[in-house]
Scaffold this motif. Sequence first.
Motif, short mmCIF file in Angstrom:
data_model
loop_
_atom_site.label_atom_id
_atom_site.label_comp_id
_atom_site.label_asym_id
_atom_site.label_seq_id
_atom_site.Cartn_x
_atom_site.Cartn_y
_atom_site.Cartn_z
N VAL A 263 91.78 25.50 66.14
CA VAL A 263 91.81 24.94 67.01
C VAL A 263 91.22 25.58 68.55
CG1 VAL A 263 92.89 23.74 68.79
CG2 VAL A 263 94.03 24.14 66.53
N LEU A 264 91.12 27.01 68.75
CA LEU A 264 90.75 27.75 69.44
C LEU A 264 88.95 28.19 69.60
CD1 LEU A 264 93.15 30.69 70.29
CD2 LEU A 264 92.88 28.40 71.68
N VAL A 265 88.18 27.61 68.51
CA VAL A 265 87.50 27.95 68.00
C VAL A 265 86.25 26.44 68.20
CG1 VAL A 265 85.51 28.12 66.35
CG2 VAL A 265 87.55 29.67 66.20
N VAL A 266 86.84 25.56 68.10
CA VAL A 266 86.93 24.76 68.62
C VAL A 266 86.60 23.71 70.06
CG1 VAL A 266 87.14 21.50 68.74
CG2 VAL A 266 87.38 23.15 66.00
N GLY A 267 87.28 24.66 70.88
CA GLY A 267 87.31 24.72 72.17
C GLY A 267 85.56 25.58 72.77
N LEU A 268 85.50 27.06 72.01
CA LEU A 268 84.55 27.77 71.92
C LEU A 268 82.61 26.85 71.43
CD1 LEU A 268 85.50 30.38 70.59
CD2 LEU A 268 85.39 30.40 72.96
N VAL A 269 83.07 25.90 70.62
CA VAL A 269 82.03 25.12 70.01
C VAL A 269 81.65 24.10 71.19
CG1 VAL A 269 81.14 23.80 68.64
CG2 VAL A 269 82.18 25.73 67.29
N ALA A 270 83.01 23.60 71.82
CA ALA A 270 82.73 22.24 72.94
C ALA A 270 82.34 22.95 73.77
CB ALA A 270 84.08 21.37 72.91
#
Length: 491
Positions: A263-270
């Motif tokens: 979940v946190l990584v998707v935020g970083l990707v976004a």
Amino acid sequence: MLDVDREAITDGPVGRVLLALAAPLVAQNVVYVANALVDTFWLGRVGEDAVAAVGLSLPVQSLLGATVVIGAVGTQILVSQRAGDGDEAGARRVAVNGALVALAVTAAVALPVVAYADEVAALLGADPALAGATATYLAIVTAVLPVGAVGDTVENCFTAYGDTRAVFHVTLVGVLVNAVAAPVLIFGVGPAPELGVAGAALGTALAGVAGLLWVLGYAAGIGRDTFRLTRDAFALDAATVREVVAVGLPLGGQRGVSELVRVLVVGLVAVAGGAAGVAAYTVGARVATLAVVPALGMQQAAQSMIGQNLGAAAPERARRTTTVGTGMVVAGFLALGALQLLFAGEIADLLAPDLTATGRDLAVTYLRILGASYWALGGTYTLLAGFNGASRTRTSFVADLVKYWAVRLPIAVAAVPVATTVGAFGVTVTPGLGWGVEAVFWAVAASNVLGFLGLSAYFLYTTRRGMFANAAERAAGGEADATAPEAADDD
């Protein structure tokens, strides 16, 4: 050819029996992942934003799926041990109470997410163009999570008994339903309205309901006779509930700590890559989910085989199942990774032909980086099967805690600019290095490799200290020892 009787599981050639058990599970998981790829395939023809909206919701779905593991996998491990010991009534009792655990736990987490789907989408950092579609997809899919949890738990009982073909049949029914429903509901065919992202979610929900009804029919004795639930098993047993939770909770925790990082990584990707980065990450994640299918099938087969052999007091055979299975998976995944390296562009074009040029380039890059780490990713599944089959489920939790929180997340943070507020949960990241979204891709691959190497070393250490022999003694001791499954291994 793929039928495996109970005697073969404890006495037949390890490699051959493991492959025979795993083959229907691999086919089942291929069908299962195809069910997920249906959404990406059709929404990829709607547009990049549609793919990104579903991609933002995937880590939350997976995080919620950690609660499914508690009942479903805890039940499989205990049912396989009961089956190996010849305790049929005990196996049925575990099945019913495990299904109740799965239903209660998943309902407790699903209801708040459905009620506050808009707020969850906002926490994920979705911009206004994506927030509504993300919330809609998430709410619909989450609403049927308890249905899927009960179905998975009952399916795992057939796996525990060696009837892996039954599981394949159930999943095939689900994917056929979704394959028909998804395009009809996404684009609007005939009297059906054009629902877009919501249509994809409804197709997935209908597939889950169909699968549950089919497996309950099998459990009632309609078409299968390997595992059957009888009326006397339908009684709440507090001791069995505690046993399922004791074995399954660390596995749920393992899944939870890994999915929270996602979940946190998707935020970083976004933040680092925008919609193009999220779409590329989604394509890579979907392909990786398909790629690990053989390893997941081997893991499920090995867990059942190891559990039955421990119940039958054959610890050395349980150890050999783990090592043989891991060797087979690592060799196969080296070849699989090489194919992905060669055909990354073609894979990206097949799944999402309407990506922008930037999105396509990022997807190809991610697919190639992932392919280089497949051998380690696959081998981890079968190593963990050894620990899980021996009821050392806390090892899986600790392994993923280190892999995701100590390796993957710190490297991924380097993707974002300095002092950036990451969309996922509004976390302020000060040590960002501005390396770009590719740093997230490398973080995933590095954590796969380092996680496998560390777990391999620990497996050698624990087997030399008698992990499987101690597990066989505990299985023979019955339920009294099940709530402390790892205590004896350090004696």
